[in-house]
Scaffold this active site. Structure first.
Site, PDB file in Angstrom:
ATOM      1  N   ASN A   8      54.290 -33.669 -63.829  1.00  0.00           N
ATOM      2  CA  ASN A   8      54.866 -32.464 -63.225  1.00  0.00           C
ATOM      3  C   ASN A   8      55.782 -32.938 -62.102  1.00  0.00           C
ATOM      4  O   ASN A   8      55.315 -33.310 -61.031  1.00  0.00           O
ATOM      5  CB  ASN A   8      53.746 -31.574 -62.682  1.00  0.00           C
ATOM      6  CG  ASN A   8      54.289 -30.394 -61.885  1.00  0.00           C
ATOM      7  OD1 ASN A   8      55.482 -30.096 -61.933  1.00  0.00           O
ATOM      8  ND2 ASN A   8      53.415 -29.721 -61.137  1.00  0.00           N
ATOM      9  N   LYS A  10      57.819 -31.325 -60.328  1.00  0.00           N
ATOM     10  CA  LYS A  10      58.070 -30.343 -59.264  1.00  0.00           C
ATOM     11  C   LYS A  10      59.580 -30.316 -58.936  1.00  0.00           C
ATOM     12  O   LYS A  10      60.390 -30.545 -59.830  1.00  0.00           O
ATOM     13  CB  LYS A  10      57.204 -30.660 -58.042  1.00  0.00           C
ATOM     14  CG  LYS A  10      55.720 -30.845 -58.441  1.00  0.00           C
ATOM     15  CD  LYS A  10      54.790 -30.824 -57.289  1.00  0.00           C
ATOM     16  CE  LYS A  10      53.362 -31.021 -57.809  1.00  0.00           C
ATOM     17  NZ  LYS A  10      52.357 -30.864 -56.792  1.00  0.00           N
ATOM     18  N   HIS A  93      50.981 -22.555 -61.755  1.00  0.00           N
ATOM     19  CA  HIS A  93      50.704 -23.650 -60.816  1.00  0.00           C
ATOM     20  C   HIS A  93      50.408 -23.050 -59.433  1.00  0.00           C
ATOM     21  O   HIS A  93      51.014 -22.042 -59.046  1.00  0.00           O
ATOM     22  CB  HIS A  93      51.907 -24.598 -60.744  1.00  0.00           C
ATOM     23  CG  HIS A  93      51.580 -25.858 -59.995  1.00  0.00           C
ATOM     24  ND1 HIS A  93      51.555 -25.900 -58.625  1.00  0.00           N
ATOM     25  CD2 HIS A  93      51.211 -27.089 -60.424  1.00  0.00           C
ATOM     26  CE1 HIS A  93      51.198 -27.124 -58.238  1.00  0.00           C
ATOM     27  NE2 HIS A  93      50.985 -27.862 -59.322  1.00  0.00           N
ATOM     28  N   GLU A  95      51.353 -23.802 -56.603  1.00  0.00           N
ATOM     29  CA  GLU A  95      52.528 -23.655 -55.743  1.00  0.00           C
ATOM     30  C   GLU A  95      53.318 -22.399 -56.098  1.00  0.00           C
ATOM     31  O   GLU A  95      53.967 -21.802 -55.238  1.00  0.00           O
ATOM     32  CB  GLU A  95      53.395 -24.928 -55.842  1.00  0.00           C
ATOM     33  CG  GLU A  95      52.730 -26.082 -55.089  1.00  0.00           C
ATOM     34  CD  GLU A  95      53.008 -27.459 -55.654  1.00  0.00           C
ATOM     35  OE1 GLU A  95      53.945 -27.626 -56.450  1.00  0.00           O
ATOM     36  OE2 GLU A  95      52.253 -28.396 -55.285  1.00  0.00           O
ATOM     37  N   GLU A 165      43.124 -27.836 -61.150  1.00  0.00           N
ATOM     38  CA  GLU A 165      43.727 -28.517 -60.007  1.00  0.00           C
ATOM     39  C   GLU A 165      43.186 -27.925 -58.709  1.00  0.00           C
ATOM     40  O   GLU A 165      43.679 -26.880 -58.252  1.00  0.00           O
ATOM     41  CB  GLU A 165      45.251 -28.349 -60.028  1.00  0.00           C
ATOM     42  CG  GLU A 165      45.916 -28.907 -61.262  1.00  0.00           C
ATOM     43  CD  GLU A 165      47.383 -29.223 -61.010  1.00  0.00           C
ATOM     44  OE1 GLU A 165      47.765 -30.374 -61.208  1.00  0.00           O
ATOM     45  OE2 GLU A 165      48.132 -28.326 -60.588  1.00  0.00           O
ATOM     46  N   GLY A 171      48.572 -33.374 -53.916  1.00  0.00           N
ATOM     47  CA  GLY A 171      49.491 -34.045 -52.992  1.00  0.00           C
ATOM     48  C   GLY A 171      48.853 -34.523 -51.701  1.00  0.00           C
ATOM     49  O   GLY A 171      49.552 -34.904 -50.762  1.00  0.00           O
ATOM     50  N   SER A 210      46.245 -35.427 -57.060  1.00  0.00           N
ATOM     51  CA  SER A 210      46.180 -36.815 -56.572  1.00  0.00           C
ATOM     52  C   SER A 210      45.605 -37.786 -57.593  1.00  0.00           C
ATOM     53  O   SER A 210      44.935 -38.751 -57.241  1.00  0.00           O
ATOM     54  CB  SER A 210      45.400 -36.890 -55.256  1.00  0.00           C
ATOM     55  OG  SER A 210      46.059 -36.128 -54.258  1.00  0.00           O
TER      56      SER A 210
HETATM   57  P1  PGA Z   1      49.750 -34.442 -57.321  1.00  0.00           P
HETATM   58  O1  PGA Z   1      50.189 -33.052 -57.981  1.00  0.00           O
HETATM   59  O2  PGA Z   1      49.385 -35.381 -58.458  1.00  0.00           O
HETATM   60  O3  PGA Z   1      50.948 -34.905 -56.553  1.00  0.00           O
HETATM   61  O4  PGA Z   1      48.570 -34.166 -56.456  1.00  0.00           O
HETATM   62  C1  PGA Z   1      49.553 -32.537 -59.123  1.00  0.00           C
HETATM   63  C2  PGA Z   1      50.106 -31.174 -59.447  1.00  0.00           C
HETATM   64  O5  PGA Z   1      50.358 -30.383 -58.524  1.00  0.00           O
HETATM   65  O6  PGA Z   1      50.299 -30.835 -60.634  1.00  0.00           O
END
Ligand code: PGA
Length: 249
Positions: A8, A10, A93, A95, A165, A171, A210
């Protein structure tokens, strides 16, 4: 079940960066036997489609409209994504739930539309730190899953991918232990299977938050963790490939 590793990206990437990143991915694919996909920003779909030509790496988007066509400024339809060879669309997601106000109902509509249009939605669910500390993880994630199951036909259930998640892990470098994640994955599996035993047992449930080469193996060996949704580590070809290799065992 064959594992699925999805990058992903982003809101990251540029014409130059994508060329380098996918060039690196392309050159390291030998020995990888899991399914692999990258979900890239809309403007780069055409470029990434051509960069991935003749590889087994599949293209996906990071969102999709809940509408088929029409006066929806700024939105992107399933049909448009199919035009660029997309197979997946991330839906809901955290976000987007947080910054774009997407509710469980909007997310359910998008999942339904993606399926109807021939895409595989990657439905993201997960709890905040506060919800986790209040012991509400199962309730929150259960509600997010049930909101989608409510609008799907039995036969559609096998057409989705779920990504668990935990929001506090995205992140941040923090993660649950594989056993903690497995508990939530097993609960999700139960909900899917009790809706439809055959379809529910075939849904891939990814872990995200992460995930990186140093911790991926622990997650991937859990019985209900069928792959990963990778943010930061998907922006480095070596890390993305290293996770894909661990998922290929
Ligand atoms: P990350 O993001 O691996 O940077 O924690 C995962 C995601 O939001 O899909």
């Amino acid at each position: 079940m064959r594992k699925l590793i999805v990058g992903n990206w982003k809101m990251n990437g540029s014409l130059a960066m994508n060329t380098e990143l996918l060039g690196g991915v392309r050159s390291g694919l030998s020995g990888i036997s899991c399914d692999l996909a990258v979900c890239v920003p809309f403007p780069y779909l055409a470029q990434c489609q051509s960069l991935l030509e003749e590889t087994a790496v599949v293209l996906g988007a990071q969102d999709v409209s809940s509408h088929a066509v029409g006066a929806y400024t700024g939105q992107v339809s399933t049909r448009m994504l199919l035009d660029f060879g997309c197979r997946y669309a991330i839906v809901g997601h955290s976000e987007r739930r947080e910054f774009c106000g997407e509710t469980d109902e909007v997310v359910a509509d998008k999942v339904q539309r993606a399926l109807a249009g021939g895409l595989t939605p990657i439905l993201c669910v997960g709890e905040t730190l506060e919800e986790k500390e209040d012991g509400r993880t199962q309730e929150i994630v259960g509600n997010q899953i049930n909101a989608v199951l409510k609008v799907l036909e039995d036969r559609e259930v096998s057409g989705i991918v779920v990504a668990y998640e935990p929001i506090w892990a995205i992140g941040t470098g923090k993660t649950p232990t594989p056993e903690m994640a497995e508990e939530v994955h097993a609960m999700i599996r139960n909900l899917l299977v009790s809706r439809n035993a055959e379809a529910g047992s075939r849904v891939r449930i990814l872990y995200g938050g992460s995930m990186k080469p140093s911790n991926a193996a622990g997650f991937l060996e859990m019985p209900d963790i069928d792959g990963g949704l990778i943010g930061g580590a998907a922006l480095k070809a070596q890390d993305f490939l290293a996770i894909a290799k661990l998922a290929s065992i």
